[in-house]
Design an enzyme around this catalytic site. Structure first.
Site, PDB file in Angstrom:
ATOM      1  N   PRO A   1       0.828  -1.222   0.000  1.00 30.49           N
ATOM      2  CA  PRO A   1       0.000   0.000   0.000  1.00 30.49           C
ATOM      3  C   PRO A   1       0.859   1.267   0.000  1.00 30.49           C
ATOM      4  CG  PRO A   1      -0.529  -1.454   1.880  1.00 30.49           C
ATOM      5  CD  PRO A   1       0.668  -2.025   1.209  1.00 30.49           C
ATOM      6  N   HIS A   2       0.450   2.240  -0.812  1.00 31.37           N
ATOM      7  CA  HIS A   2       1.118   3.538  -0.823  1.00 31.37           C
ATOM      8  C   HIS A   2       0.172   4.598  -1.361  1.00 31.37           C
ATOM      9  CE1 HIS A   2       2.067   1.532  -4.686  1.00 31.37           C
ATOM     10  NE2 HIS A   2       1.838   2.715  -5.207  1.00 31.37           N
ATOM     11  N   GLY A   3       0.589   5.847  -1.304  1.00 32.30           N
ATOM     12  CA  GLY A   3      -0.276   6.947  -1.718  1.00 32.30           C
ATOM     13  C   GLY A   3      -0.227   7.197  -3.213  1.00 32.30           C
TER      14      GLY A   3
END
Lengths: 102, 151
Positions: free
Chosen positions: B65-67
């Site tokens: 998960p990341h932005g």
């Protein structure tokens, strides 16, 4: 369907939305696989695909955006990070110097 | 021996976590990055947004998960965090047992992600990572040993 002479491929760009996660991982995997053929693999955010990219790889869901950014570049979509058939297809075309369909 | 790389340290590793679904797991990953001082609050929302747009599932029970690119402005420093879910979480494309959460302002994390991708191509190492019971195992699998050897 268009084709590209795979022997002309010098730089592959792996693009993802942010250019900080997915594309970084995949570029790492592919650069070792393609290093023997003197093909560079780099990662980039989909909005910042460099002009000297010969082939662009990105997740299937981003293909339309990649094509909008670089309408003249071959864009290959993948759905799996590990072992998607498109990676084999690209590697084989580069190794054998044949045509790459996209 | 200090158990840390430039971007991943023992304090950024949470083993044996539980979450009821993907959204809660993303929230926990984001919260950890906030607690570590790596990102500002709005980055967490961007992580949810990114996950909805394109899944960060990468296979072998791992998600990253990341932005979004727009949310880079909320990244204070490049930092990775690991959250392990022994019971597994339904991630749509597969079951996730390990999240490697990413906040990146530069390229400092590239080596660790390259190490991760090598681990995931080796079934035994991938299983060792998913079932690690201490932070040292995670750090050694993700390249800490090699970095120490160079030091």
């Amino acid at each position: 369907m268009s084709t590209l002479d795979a022997s002309t491929i010098k730089k592959v760009i792996v693009a993802c939305d942010a250019g900080m996660g997915s594309s970084v991982m995949l570029a790492g995997q592919l650069s070792s696989a393609l290093a023997p053929y003197s093909v560079k693999v780099q990662h980039a955010p989909v909005n910042q695909i460099p002009d000297d990219a010969d082939v662009v790889l990105c997740q299937q869901g981003l293909v339309a955006r990649a094509k909008a950014v670089k309408p003249d570049k071959p864009v290959l979509g993948f759905t799996m990070f590990l072992g998607d058939p498109v990676f084999d297809k690209l590697q084989k075309a580069i190794r054998d110097g044949g045509d790459l369909e996209y | 021996m200090t158990l840390s790389t430039d971007t991943l340290s023992a304090e950024a590793i949470r083993l044996g976590a539980t979450a009821k679904d993907r959204a809660e797991a993303i929230e926990q990953c984001g919260r950890l990055l906030v607690d570590l001082g790596a990102v500002e609050e709005p980055y967490v929302a961007a992580m949810h947004e990114r996950e909805k747009a394109v899944s960060t599932f990468v296979g072998e029970g791992v998600a990253i998960p990341h932005g979004t690119n727009e949310a880079r402005q909320y990244v204070k420093r490049t930092q990775l965090a690991v959250v392990q879910y022994p019971d597994g979480i339904d991630w749509g494309a597969g079951t996730v047992h390990l999240c490697v959460a990413i906040a990146a302002s530069g390229e400092e994390h590239v080596e660790v992600l390259a190490a991760l991708s090598k681990v995931l191509m080796d079934e035994q190492k991938a299983a060792a990572l998913r079932t690690a019971t201490d932070a040292a195992t995670v750090l050694s699998l993700l390249g800490n040993d090699q970095q120490e050897a160079h030091a």
